[in-house]
Design a protein around this motif. Structure first.
Motif, PDB file in Angstrom:
ATOM      1  N   THR A  87      69.022 -31.501  -9.663  1.00  0.00           N
ATOM      2  CA  THR A  87      69.436 -32.746 -10.306  1.00  0.00           C
ATOM      3  C   THR A  87      68.210 -33.445 -10.879  1.00  0.00           C
ATOM      4  N   VAL A  88      68.472 -34.401 -11.745  1.00  0.00           N
ATOM      5  CA  VAL A  88      67.403 -35.168 -12.370  1.00  0.00           C
ATOM      6  C   VAL A  88      66.541 -35.829 -11.301  1.00  0.00           C
ATOM      7  N   ILE A  89      67.173 -36.473 -10.338  1.00  0.00           N
ATOM      8  CA  ILE A  89      66.393 -37.185  -9.328  1.00  0.00           C
ATOM      9  C   ILE A  89      65.605 -36.210  -8.451  1.00  0.00           C
ATOM     10  N   GLU A  90      66.155 -35.050  -8.149  1.00  0.00           N
ATOM     11  CA  GLU A  90      65.411 -34.050  -7.368  1.00  0.00           C
ATOM     12  C   GLU A  90      64.167 -33.595  -8.120  1.00  0.00           C
ATOM     13  N   ARG A  91      64.305 -33.388  -9.417  1.00  0.00           N
ATOM     14  CA  ARG A  91      63.151 -32.956 -10.213  1.00  0.00           C
ATOM     15  C   ARG A  91      62.083 -34.046 -10.265  1.00  0.00           C
ATOM     16  N   MET A  92      62.504 -35.294 -10.391  1.00  0.00           N
ATOM     17  CA  MET A  92      61.539 -36.389 -10.429  1.00  0.00           C
ATOM     18  C   MET A  92      60.821 -36.538  -9.092  1.00  0.00           C
ATOM     19  N   VAL A  93      61.568 -36.469  -8.001  1.00  0.00           N
ATOM     20  CA  VAL A  93      60.974 -36.587  -6.672  1.00  0.00           C
ATOM     21  C   VAL A  93      60.020 -35.419  -6.408  1.00  0.00           C
ATOM     22  N   SER A  94      60.408 -34.211  -6.815  1.00  0.00           N
ATOM     23  CA  SER A  94      59.527 -33.061  -6.609  1.00  0.00           C
ATOM     24  C   SER A  94      58.262 -33.175  -7.450  1.00  0.00           C
TER      25      SER A  94
END
Length: 62
Positions: free
Chosen positions: A11-18
Motif C-alpha cells: 500500500t501507499v502508506i506501507e511504501r512511505m513507512v518503509s
C-alpha cells in the motif's frame, strides 16, 4: 497481522513507512493530497502502489 511478501504489491502508506517516513506523518501527507504515484494524486493510504510513491519536495500540491 499478515506478512506482505516482496512479491505482493504494497500500500501507499506501507511504501512511505518503509522509506523512513513516520506513519502519522505519512497519513497526514496522503490526506492533504501531497502524495502521488505516477501522475495520480493518492488520498487513500490503503491504495496499492505497484512501484513507487512520490512525497513532498518532489511534486507540487494540488
Amino acid at each position: 497481522m499478515t506478512d506482505v511478501s516482496e512479491d505482493q504489491p504494497k500500500t501507499v502508506i506501507e511504501r512511505m513507512v518503509s522509506g523512513g517516513i513516520n506513519r502519522d506523518r505519512a497519513a497526514a501527507l496522503i490526506a492533504d493530497g501531497w502524495v502521488r504515484t505516477g501522475d495520480e494524486v493518492i488520498r487513500d493510504p490503503d491504495a496499492v502502489a505497484e512501484k513507487y510513491v512520490i512525497a513532498p519536495g518532489v511534486t507540487e500540491h494540488v
